[in-house]
Design a protein around this motif. Structure first.
Motif, PDB file in Angstrom:
ATOM      1  N   ASP A 100       0.759  -1.315  -0.057  1.00  0.00           N
ATOM      2  CA  ASP A 100       0.044  -0.185  -0.003  1.00  0.00           C
ATOM      3  C   ASP A 100       0.822   1.230   0.056  1.00  0.00           C
ATOM      4  OD1 ASP A 100      -2.339  -1.622   0.020  1.00  0.00           O
ATOM      5  OD2 ASP A 100      -2.624  -1.372   2.142  1.00  0.00           O
ATOM      6  N   GLU A 101       0.401   2.265  -0.188  1.00  0.00           N
ATOM      7  CA  GLU A 101       0.973   3.710  -0.041  1.00  0.00           C
ATOM      8  C   GLU A 101       1.894   3.802   1.224  1.00  0.00           C
ATOM      9  OE1 GLU A 101       0.383   8.397  -1.373  1.00  0.00           O
ATOM     10  OE2 GLU A 101      -1.178   7.006  -1.230  1.00  0.00           O
ATOM     11  N   ASP A 102       2.934   4.196   1.239  1.00  0.00           N
ATOM     12  CA  ASP A 102       3.855   4.324   2.078  1.00  0.00           C
ATOM     13  C   ASP A 102       4.534   2.928   2.893  1.00  0.00           C
ATOM     14  OD1 ASP A 102       3.975   6.953   1.872  1.00  0.00           O
ATOM     15  OD2 ASP A 102       2.253   7.349   3.074  1.00  0.00           O
ATOM     16  N   GLU A 103       3.677   1.762   2.588  1.00  0.00           N
ATOM     17  CA  GLU A 103       4.318   0.459   3.083  1.00  0.00           C
ATOM     18  C   GLU A 103       5.596   0.179   2.227  1.00  0.00           C
ATOM     19  OE1 GLU A 103       0.815  -2.635   4.693  1.00  0.00           O
ATOM     20  OE2 GLU A 103       1.106  -2.404   2.578  1.00  0.00           O
ATOM     21  N   ALA A 104       6.384  -0.278   3.045  1.00  0.00           N
ATOM     22  CA  ALA A 104       7.901  -0.760   2.560  1.00  0.00           C
ATOM     23  C   ALA A 104       8.637  -1.644   3.161  1.00  0.00           C
ATOM     24  CB  ALA A 104       8.520   0.656   2.863  1.00  0.00           C
ATOM     25  N   ALA A 114      10.888  -8.441  -9.761  1.00  0.00           N
ATOM     26  CA  ALA A 114      10.187  -7.333 -10.444  1.00  0.00           C
ATOM     27  C   ALA A 114       9.273  -6.508  -9.571  1.00  0.00           C
ATOM     28  CB  ALA A 114       9.251  -8.159 -11.497  1.00  0.00           C
ATOM     29  N   PHE A 115       8.897  -5.277 -10.196  1.00  0.00           N
ATOM     30  CA  PHE A 115       7.882  -4.696  -9.365  1.00  0.00           C
ATOM     31  C   PHE A 115       7.570  -3.767 -10.331  1.00  0.00           C
ATOM     32  CE2 PHE A 115      12.277  -3.038  -8.669  1.00  0.00           C
ATOM     33  CZ  PHE A 115      12.170  -1.647  -8.909  1.00  0.00           C
ATOM     34  N   GLU A 116       6.301  -3.100  -9.975  1.00  0.00           N
ATOM     35  CA  GLU A 116       5.563  -1.945 -10.752  1.00  0.00           C
ATOM     36  C   GLU A 116       6.416  -0.743 -10.772  1.00  0.00           C
ATOM     37  OE1 GLU A 116       1.063  -2.423 -10.996  1.00  0.00           O
ATOM     38  OE2 GLU A 116       1.488  -2.685  -9.031  1.00  0.00           O
ATOM     39  N   ALA A 117       6.149   0.185 -11.843  1.00  0.00           N
ATOM     40  CA  ALA A 117       7.018   1.437 -11.843  1.00  0.00           C
ATOM     41  C   ALA A 117       6.476   2.246 -10.633  1.00  0.00           C
ATOM     42  CB  ALA A 117       6.715   1.975 -13.291  1.00  0.00           C
ATOM     43  N   SER A 118       5.329   2.269 -10.251  1.00  0.00           N
ATOM     44  CA  SER A 118       4.845   3.047  -9.252  1.00  0.00           C
ATOM     45  C   SER A 118       5.672   2.910  -7.857  1.00  0.00           C
ATOM     46  CB  SER A 118       3.257   2.512  -9.022  1.00  0.00           C
ATOM     47  OG  SER A 118       3.138   1.509  -8.629  1.00  0.00           O
ATOM     48  N   VAL A 119       6.492   1.849  -7.642  1.00  0.00           N
ATOM     49  CA  VAL A 119       7.135   1.444  -6.588  1.00  0.00           C
ATOM     50  C   VAL A 119       8.462   2.105  -6.430  1.00  0.00           C
ATOM     51  CG1 VAL A 119       8.488  -0.403  -5.208  1.00  0.00           C
ATOM     52  CG2 VAL A 119       5.902  -0.763  -6.153  1.00  0.00           C
ATOM     53  N   SER A 120       8.724   2.907  -5.582  1.00  0.00           N
ATOM     54  CA  SER A 120       9.887   3.751  -5.518  1.00  0.00           C
ATOM     55  C   SER A 120      10.999   2.772  -4.703  1.00  0.00           C
ATOM     56  CB  SER A 120       9.722   4.932  -4.930  1.00  0.00           C
ATOM     57  OG  SER A 120       9.442   4.879  -3.535  1.00  0.00           O
ATOM     58  N   TYR A 121      12.270   3.174  -4.841  1.00  0.00           N
ATOM     59  CA  TYR A 121      13.439   2.179  -4.246  1.00  0.00           C
ATOM     60  C   TYR A 121      14.575   3.046  -4.096  1.00  0.00           C
ATOM     61  CZ  TYR A 121      14.795   1.526  -9.140  1.00  0.00           C
ATOM     62  OH  TYR A 121      15.083   1.628 -10.421  1.00  0.00           O
ATOM     63  N   GLY A 144       5.457   1.282  -1.568  1.00  0.00           N
ATOM     64  CA  GLY A 144       4.676   1.363  -2.489  1.00  0.00           C
ATOM     65  C   GLY A 144       4.075   2.729  -2.528  1.00  0.00           C
ATOM     66  N   PRO A 145       3.173   2.888  -3.430  1.00  0.00           N
ATOM     67  CA  PRO A 145       2.140   1.729  -3.774  1.00  0.00           C
ATOM     68  C   PRO A 145       2.493   0.862  -4.884  1.00  0.00           C
ATOM     69  CG  PRO A 145       1.108   3.500  -4.639  1.00  0.00           C
ATOM     70  CD  PRO A 145       2.643   4.053  -3.865  1.00  0.00           C
TER      71      PRO A 145
END
Length: 223
Positions: A100-104, A114-121, A144-145
């Motif tokens: 979810d948003e802000d979950e990490a 793999a991960f979605e482009a919306s995920v920052s890292y 996330g998200p």
């Protein structure tokens, strides 16, 4: 099994989910835009997809590689377009996580599939593991998200701190934890100086989780 039965039994499923497991070792990504995947993990694809390698520098998509003399890290590729991308990594089992948003979660670099482009890292390096790896353990902090796919050798075990783990069996941990590296002298005497079991990751506190696998992968980039 008849040939037609074999084909029907092993055809891709169509769940409508963007990240879907075709079996426990094969991930089907329904690409409509951009997704980030581990370089070399593509086993097949259909549709109109383009692949761009990311291999150095820091920041943005290219931040997966920490450019050092030891070249530690995990090269990734950016996959764009419209189609299905099938991913696997050395027969390891694929675990799907929805952030979810802000979950990490912090994941060992080689275990990110793999991960979605919306995920920052961002990259972090955990201590020095002595003879195991002078550069330490390279982890990727994913926020996330979005969907994230990680890999494990066998079924994972999720532990609650305080706990000590073998770095080579440690896959991931929750965002609130920041492990330190400890040398266990008794284990060093027991197993000999050539073994890396004498190094442990130490997770303190009584909240959060640590993911381990029933397998020791060995240093990806030994010093």
């Amino acid at each position: 099994m008849e040939l037609e039965e074999f084909v029907e039994a092993n055809e891709p499923g169509e769940s409508g989910e963007r990240f879907e497991l075709e079996n426990d070792k094969l991930l089907d990504v329904d690409v409509d835009g951009t997704v980030i995947a581990k370089a070399g993990s593509m086993v097949a694809f259909d549709g109109d997809l383009s692949f761009t390698g990311k291999s150095s520098a820091e920041g943005g998509v290219m931040g997966f590689i920490k450019e050092k003399a030891s070249s530690e890290g995990t090269p990734v590729m950016e996959v764009s377009g419209d189609g299905h991308l099938y991913l696997a990594d050395q027969g390891k089992e694929v675990q799907l996580l929805s952030l979810d948003e802000d979950e990490a979660i912090s994941v060992n670099g080689p275990d990110v599939l793999a991960f979605e482009a919306s995920v920052s890292y961002e990259i972090s390096v955990v201590g020095s593991l002595g003879g195991a790896s002078a550069a330490g353990l390279t982890n990727v902090f994913l926020t996330g998200p979005g969907m994230v796919a990680i890999t494990t050798h066998g079924d994972p075990l999720v532990l609650t701190p305080p706990v000590r783990t073998d770095p080579e069996a440690t896959v991931a941990w929750s965002r609130n934890l920041s492990p330190s590296v400890e040398t266990n002298r008794s284990l060093s005497d027991l197993v000999g100086s050539s073994s890396d079991e004498r190094y442990q990751l130490v997770f303190e506190g009584d909240e959060g989780f640590v993911v381990v696998q029933p397998y020791e992968e060995g240093p990806t980039n030994p010093a």
